[in-house]
Motif scaffolding. Sequence first.
Motif, PDB file in Angstrom:
ATOM      1  N   ASN A 107       5.541  -0.438  -6.379  1.00 32.36           N
ATOM      2  CA  ASN A 107       4.454  -0.180  -7.333  1.00 32.36           C
ATOM      3  C   ASN A 107       4.613  -0.997  -8.598  1.00 32.36           C
ATOM      4  O   ASN A 107       3.652  -1.344  -9.265  1.00 32.36           O
ATOM      5  N   LYS A 108       5.875  -1.269  -8.943  1.00 34.08           N
ATOM      6  CA  LYS A 108       6.142  -2.176 -10.069  1.00 34.08           C
ATOM      7  C   LYS A 108       6.949  -3.340  -9.491  1.00 34.08           C
ATOM      8  O   LYS A 108       7.964  -3.130  -8.811  1.00 34.08           O
ATOM      9  N   GLU A 118       9.876   2.882   2.716  1.00 33.86           N
ATOM     10  CA  GLU A 118       9.353   4.122   2.116  1.00 33.86           C
ATOM     11  C   GLU A 118       9.253   5.228   3.176  1.00 33.86           C
ATOM     12  O   GLU A 118       9.611   6.373   2.939  1.00 33.86           O
ATOM     13  N   LYS A 119       8.784   4.829   4.371  1.00 34.15           N
ATOM     14  CA  LYS A 119       8.634   5.820   5.456  1.00 34.15           C
ATOM     15  C   LYS A 119       9.997   6.433   5.820  1.00 34.15           C
ATOM     16  O   LYS A 119      10.158   7.650   5.861  1.00 34.15           O
ATOM     17  N   GLU A 128       0.850  -1.201   0.000  1.00 36.93           N
ATOM     18  CA  GLU A 128       0.000   0.000   0.000  1.00 36.93           C
ATOM     19  C   GLU A 128       0.874   1.235   0.000  1.00 36.93           C
ATOM     20  O   GLU A 128       0.673   2.145   0.791  1.00 36.93           O
ATOM     21  N   ASN A 129       1.878   1.258  -0.849  1.00 36.51           N
ATOM     22  CA  ASN A 129       2.849   2.346  -0.793  1.00 36.51           C
ATOM     23  C   ASN A 129       2.646   3.332  -1.939  1.00 36.51           C
ATOM     24  O   ASN A 129       1.979   3.025  -2.921  1.00 36.51           O
ATOM     25  N   GLY A 183      11.437   2.954  -6.988  1.00 37.45           N
ATOM     26  CA  GLY A 183      10.632   2.079  -6.127  1.00 37.45           C
ATOM     27  C   GLY A 183      10.375   0.701  -6.715  1.00 37.45           C
ATOM     28  O   GLY A 183       9.800  -0.156  -6.047  1.00 37.45           O
ATOM     29  N   THR A 184      10.816   0.477  -7.972  1.00 41.91           N
ATOM     30  CA  THR A 184      10.607  -0.837  -8.599  1.00 41.91           C
ATOM     31  C   THR A 184      11.273  -1.933  -7.770  1.00 41.91           C
ATOM     32  O   THR A 184      12.392  -1.767  -7.276  1.00 41.91           O
TER      33      THR A 184
END
Length: 326
Positions: free
Chosen positions: A79-80, A248-249, A73-74, A105-106
């Motif tokens: 995301n990929k 991510e945070k 859920e980012n 972010g892959t």
Amino acid sequence: MKTRILKILRNSDEYISGQSLCNELGVSRTAIWKYMNQLKEDGYIIEASQNKGYKITEYPDILTEAELGSLFENEYFGNKIYYYDELDSTNNMAKKKAEDGASHGTLVITECQNGGRGRRGKKWISPSGSGIWMSFILRPEIHPYTASMLTLVAALAAVSALKKIGGLNCNIKWPNDIVVNGKKVCGILTEMSSELDAVNYVIIGIGFNVNTTEFDEDIRTIASSLFLETGLKIKRSQVVADFAKCFEKYYKIFIQTQDMNGLMNEYNSLLINAGKEVKINNIKSEFIGNAIGINERGELLVKKQDGSIENIMSGEVSVRGLYGYV
Ligand code: BTN
């Protein structure tokens, strides 16, 4: 579509009717039935009732794009997702993907690596079924000399993710070994492509020993797995999802100042070397001192026997306890 179906079923304790899945996803009943069969083939145990609909009662321990995608859920991280049954190294594949333009972010993840790489040219044993072998592609707008700190950011995220597994005594051995009960359960290998003053991309490769039951003799005294330390068989996808969320945070906090200012205190509170005698080995020299903690640049401050303080940068340096690994 499999990801979306999984997400809907995962987020409900109740049965979900075929009709509501059709309405929500805009596909036919036959299509839903086909996807359910595919999910069953992947190892999900799905109860199907004529009146009530579908409900997942058991989840397989797999790391596919659909399984991970249904947990993530980012904003960017994961995301990929590129999943492979086998690779030489996820870092190698991530580099190829990054060269081909993969976005920030892959995630590249595999069930098994036949050429897994550790720091300082070491091998990283990565058998099927027992661990998490993955790499994130990052495209930070930072100066290349700050990129090595991303390893420390990832280490913090790894500890936070593992702390969600109850009762774990989890620490960081500077710069980026994750240690449970004094043994290494996770390692991080950061690689970068850059110009003189700009980063093209950074690859953060992470290996978690999750359900490993045995290690080679040469590493048995220093390496362990989450299973060996807790006695619990752990679903790897949940650890990946927790890691991605925490990473991510912490990444967002790091990127604000482009140093460890906002994360230093938390990192130091987890640092297993803090207050201990350590032996520093780098290309130039070897010396013994007392580890204090990291500074805002992520360097380890070590008080030497003559009272002076040396700032150790990560890279080609090994930090050991005087009598063993930590
Ligand atoms: C270390 O502690 O020496 C770093 C180990 C890093 C291992 C991971 S597994 C996924 C990624 N792909 C690799 O080849 N290495 C990293």
